[in-house]
Design a protein around this motif. Structure first.
Motif, PDB file in Angstrom:
ATOM      1  N   LEU A 134      28.182  -1.941 -33.131  1.00  0.00           N
ATOM      2  CA  LEU A 134      28.312  -0.571 -32.637  1.00  0.00           C
ATOM      3  C   LEU A 134      27.156  -0.181 -31.719  1.00  0.00           C
ATOM      4  N   PRO A 135      25.887  -0.464 -32.044  1.00  0.00           N
ATOM      5  CA  PRO A 135      24.827  -0.195 -31.057  1.00  0.00           C
ATOM      6  C   PRO A 135      25.029  -0.960 -29.751  1.00  0.00           C
ATOM      7  N   THR A 136      25.510  -2.187 -29.847  1.00  0.00           N
ATOM      8  CA  THR A 136      25.785  -2.957 -28.628  1.00  0.00           C
ATOM      9  C   THR A 136      26.899  -2.317 -27.821  1.00  0.00           C
ATOM     10  N   TYR A 137      27.895  -1.803 -28.502  1.00  0.00           N
ATOM     11  CA  TYR A 137      28.993  -1.109 -27.798  1.00  0.00           C
ATOM     12  C   TYR A 137      28.456   0.085 -27.011  1.00  0.00           C
ATOM     13  N   LEU A 138      27.567   0.867 -27.618  1.00  0.00           N
ATOM     14  CA  LEU A 138      27.021   2.031 -26.939  1.00  0.00           C
ATOM     15  C   LEU A 138      26.189   1.627 -25.728  1.00  0.00           C
ATOM     16  N   LEU A 139      25.439   0.531 -25.862  1.00  0.00           N
ATOM     17  CA  LEU A 139      24.632   0.065 -24.732  1.00  0.00           C
ATOM     18  C   LEU A 139      25.519  -0.420 -23.585  1.00  0.00           C
ATOM     19  N   LEU A 140      26.524  -1.208 -23.904  1.00  0.00           N
ATOM     20  CA  LEU A 140      27.402  -1.734 -22.849  1.00  0.00           C
ATOM     21  C   LEU A 140      28.265  -0.643 -22.226  1.00  0.00           C
ATOM     22  N   ALA A 141      28.567   0.382 -23.017  1.00  0.00           N
ATOM     23  CA  ALA A 141      29.342   1.488 -22.456  1.00  0.00           C
ATOM     24  C   ALA A 141      28.554   2.218 -21.374  1.00  0.00           C
ATOM     25  N   GLN A 142      27.228   2.220 -21.486  1.00  0.00           N
ATOM     26  CA  GLN A 142      26.395   2.883 -20.482  1.00  0.00           C
ATOM     27  C   GLN A 142      26.450   2.178 -19.133  1.00  0.00           C
ATOM     28  N   VAL A 143      26.754   0.891 -19.123  1.00  0.00           N
ATOM     29  CA  VAL A 143      26.806   0.127 -17.867  1.00  0.00           C
ATOM     30  C   VAL A 143      28.238  -0.301 -17.535  1.00  0.00           C
ATOM     31  N   ASP A 144      29.212   0.333 -18.170  1.00  0.00           N
ATOM     32  CA  ASP A 144      30.634   0.115 -17.869  1.00  0.00           C
ATOM     33  C   ASP A 144      31.070  -1.342 -18.043  1.00  0.00           C
ATOM     34  N   LEU A 145      30.602  -1.982 -19.098  1.00  0.00           N
ATOM     35  CA  LEU A 145      31.000  -3.360 -19.368  1.00  0.00           C
ATOM     36  C   LEU A 145      31.966  -3.472 -20.540  1.00  0.00           C
ATOM     37  N   VAL A 146      32.275  -2.339 -21.182  1.00  0.00           N
ATOM     38  CA  VAL A 146      33.241  -2.367 -22.282  1.00  0.00           C
ATOM     39  C   VAL A 146      34.617  -2.709 -21.725  1.00  0.00           C
ATOM     40  N   ASP A 147      35.383  -3.460 -22.504  1.00  0.00           N
ATOM     41  CA  ASP A 147      36.719  -3.922 -22.118  1.00  0.00           C
ATOM     42  C   ASP A 147      36.663  -4.886 -20.933  1.00  0.00           C
ATOM     43  N   THR A 148      35.602  -5.695 -20.898  1.00  0.00           N
ATOM     44  CA  THR A 148      35.483  -6.793 -19.942  1.00  0.00           C
ATOM     45  C   THR A 148      35.070  -8.041 -20.708  1.00  0.00           C
ATOM     46  N   ILE A 149      35.167  -9.178 -20.053  1.00  0.00           N
ATOM     47  CA  ILE A 149      34.774 -10.423 -20.717  1.00  0.00           C
ATOM     48  C   ILE A 149      33.285 -10.431 -21.049  1.00  0.00           C
ATOM     49  N   TRP A 150      32.480  -9.704 -20.273  1.00  0.00           N
ATOM     50  CA  TRP A 150      31.039  -9.686 -20.510  1.00  0.00           C
ATOM     51  C   TRP A 150      30.680  -8.958 -21.799  1.00  0.00           C
ATOM     52  N   ALA A 151      31.540  -8.065 -22.252  1.00  0.00           N
ATOM     53  CA  ALA A 151      31.279  -7.367 -23.510  1.00  0.00           C
ATOM     54  C   ALA A 151      31.329  -8.315 -24.696  1.00  0.00           C
ATOM     55  N   VAL A 152      32.027  -9.428 -24.543  1.00  0.00           N
ATOM     56  CA  VAL A 152      32.087 -10.438 -25.598  1.00  0.00           C
ATOM     57  C   VAL A 152      31.038 -11.521 -25.373  1.00  0.00           C
ATOM     58  N   ILE A 153      30.808 -11.896 -24.113  1.00  0.00           N
ATOM     59  CA  ILE A 153      29.931 -13.024 -23.812  1.00  0.00           C
ATOM     60  C   ILE A 153      28.456 -12.660 -23.958  1.00  0.00           C
ATOM     61  N   LEU A 154      28.034 -11.533 -23.372  1.00  0.00           N
ATOM     62  CA  LEU A 154      26.610 -11.204 -23.347  1.00  0.00           C
ATOM     63  C   LEU A 154      25.992 -11.092 -24.743  1.00  0.00           C
ATOM     64  N   PRO A 155      26.600 -10.381 -25.712  1.00  0.00           N
ATOM     65  CA  PRO A 155      25.993 -10.345 -27.048  1.00  0.00           C
ATOM     66  C   PRO A 155      25.961 -11.713 -27.733  1.00  0.00           C
ATOM     67  N   SER A 156      26.889 -12.595 -27.367  1.00  0.00           N
ATOM     68  CA  SER A 156      26.951 -13.913 -28.007  1.00  0.00           C
ATOM     69  C   SER A 156      25.899 -14.879 -27.477  1.00  0.00           C
ATOM     70  N   LEU A 157      25.235 -14.525 -26.374  1.00  0.00           N
ATOM     71  CA  LEU A 157      24.223 -15.410 -25.813  1.00  0.00           C
ATOM     72  C   LEU A 157      22.936 -15.406 -26.631  1.00  0.00           C
ATOM     73  N   LEU A 158      22.755 -14.404 -27.474  1.00  0.00           N
ATOM     74  CA  LEU A 158      21.540 -14.302 -28.284  1.00  0.00           C
ATOM     75  C   LEU A 158      21.801 -14.915 -29.658  1.00  0.00           C
ATOM     76  N   ASN A 159      21.087 -15.976 -29.951  1.00  0.00           N
ATOM     77  CA  ASN A 159      21.287 -16.707 -31.193  1.00  0.00           C
ATOM     78  C   ASN A 159      19.930 -16.945 -31.860  1.00  0.00           C
ATOM     79  N   PRO A 160      19.442 -15.981 -32.668  1.00  0.00           N
ATOM     80  CA  PRO A 160      18.115 -16.135 -33.286  1.00  0.00           C
ATOM     81  C   PRO A 160      17.999 -17.385 -34.149  1.00  0.00           C
ATOM     82  N   PHE A 161      19.064 -17.718 -34.883  1.00  0.00           N
ATOM     83  CA  PHE A 161      18.998 -18.914 -35.714  1.00  0.00           C
ATOM     84  C   PHE A 161      18.866 -20.178 -34.864  1.00  0.00           C
ATOM     85  N   GLY A 162      19.554 -20.213 -33.711  1.00  0.00           N
ATOM     86  CA  GLY A 162      19.429 -21.358 -32.821  1.00  0.00           C
ATOM     87  C   GLY A 162      18.016 -21.512 -32.290  1.00  0.00           C
TER      88      GLY A 162
END
Length: 291
Positions: A134-162
């Motif tokens: 939900l915080p990520t949704y609010l951030l991406l909504a500010q830059v009009d990336l919601v309902d795009t492929i980047w809304a799924v890809i960008l948060p998935s690029l961060l992998n702390p365990f990796g």
């Protein structure tokens, strides 16, 4: 040592080994049972799912069910399958690259705030990914990336365990002397990373890649929140829409067999990827510890 004592010890060892094998067999049965049910259910018609034995074959309708899956709603399942593959590959490769760079930096480079940043990283590992959606949704909504492929890809690029896994691997498996020798020969820091450290990190990189791709392929809550266009859905969200439609009965036939076969097809790429990469996966988990 007397023969009787040796016999008693051998009996205890044999009994313990037998108990361990029985326990492992029960655990294997427990984990394989849902998969077996899925395989059996995929061969049944919609009525057969509810009228026949759930764990054994009754009628073989697998071919017909597959045709239904790939033609239902104008073949949108293929679109969802392609979307899942795209999200998994891009997210997996991107997260692996970022984790490799960050893990190497934490392990071998000295810079201000390294300890604090690594402590923050360890804290991020403990935060459930769903809590950040939900915080990520609010951030991406500010830059009009919601309902795009980047809304799924960008948060998935961060992998702390990796990052943590690669940091541990690099720290234990790549000697500082090897890196210093490359620097003495005139190699820059990025050249040292790409030419010396990166080849040695390959087993761990494959491990992180596999884990990230599986997590992205199975991701449900993030695309559910971020996407509203069904042409962008991955398989997890797409199958959920079919299930809700079948459950609520939105004026159409309740084709639960289509949902079941779609679920079976959805896990085949994961099984294939694991079988192809399991040799590197095992190596990535053990080589660092051995060295």
């Amino acid at each position: 040592m007397s023969t009787e004592t040796q016999a008693r010890r051998a009996g205890r060892v044999t009994g313990g080994s037998l108990a361990a094998h029985i326990l492992m067999g029960l655990l294997a049965l427990y984990f394989l049972l849902p998969f077996w049910w899925l395989v059996v259910a995929a061969t049944k018609s919609n009525d057969g799912l509810f009228q026949s034995a759930p764990l054994w074959f009754s009628d073989f309708q697998l071919i017909e069910n597959l045709k239904l899956v790939f033609t239902h709603e104008n073949g949108i399942y293929l679109t969802w399958l392609r979307n899942s593959a795209f999200y998994a590959v891009i997210s997996g490769v991107g997260a692996t690259v970022i984790s490799a760079l960050a893990g190497y930096a934490f392990a071998k480079l000295r810079f201000p705030g390294r300890g604090a940043l690594f402590a923050l990283l360890l804290g991020l590992i403990m935060v459930p990914a769903t809590a950040l959606v939900l915080p990520t949704y609010l951030l991406l909504a500010q830059v009009d990336l919601v309902d795009t492929i980047w809304a799924v890809i960008l948060p998935s690029l961060l992998n702390p365990f990796g990052v943590y896994l690669l940091r541990v691997y690099v720290h234990d498996s790549i000697p500082d002397e090897m890196l210093e020798a490359a620097r003495i020969d005139g190699a820059g820091e990025f050249r040292v990373f790409t030419s010396v450290a990166l080849p040695a990190m390959r087993p761990a990189l494959v491990t992180v890649l596999l884990f990230t791709m599986v997590a992205s392929w199975n991701n449900f809550f993030l695309p559910l929140v971020m996407l509203s266009d069904n042409q962008l859905y991955p398989l997890t969200v797409g199958l959920r829409t079919w299930y809700m439609s079948a459950t609520l009965g939105n004026g159409g036939a309740a084709l639960f067999n289509v949902i079941v076969v779609g679920s079976l097809v959805a896990i085949i790429p994961l099984i294939t990827a694991f079988l192809m990469l399991q040799r590197h996966w095992r190596g990535g988990l053990t080589i660092g510890a051995v060295k």
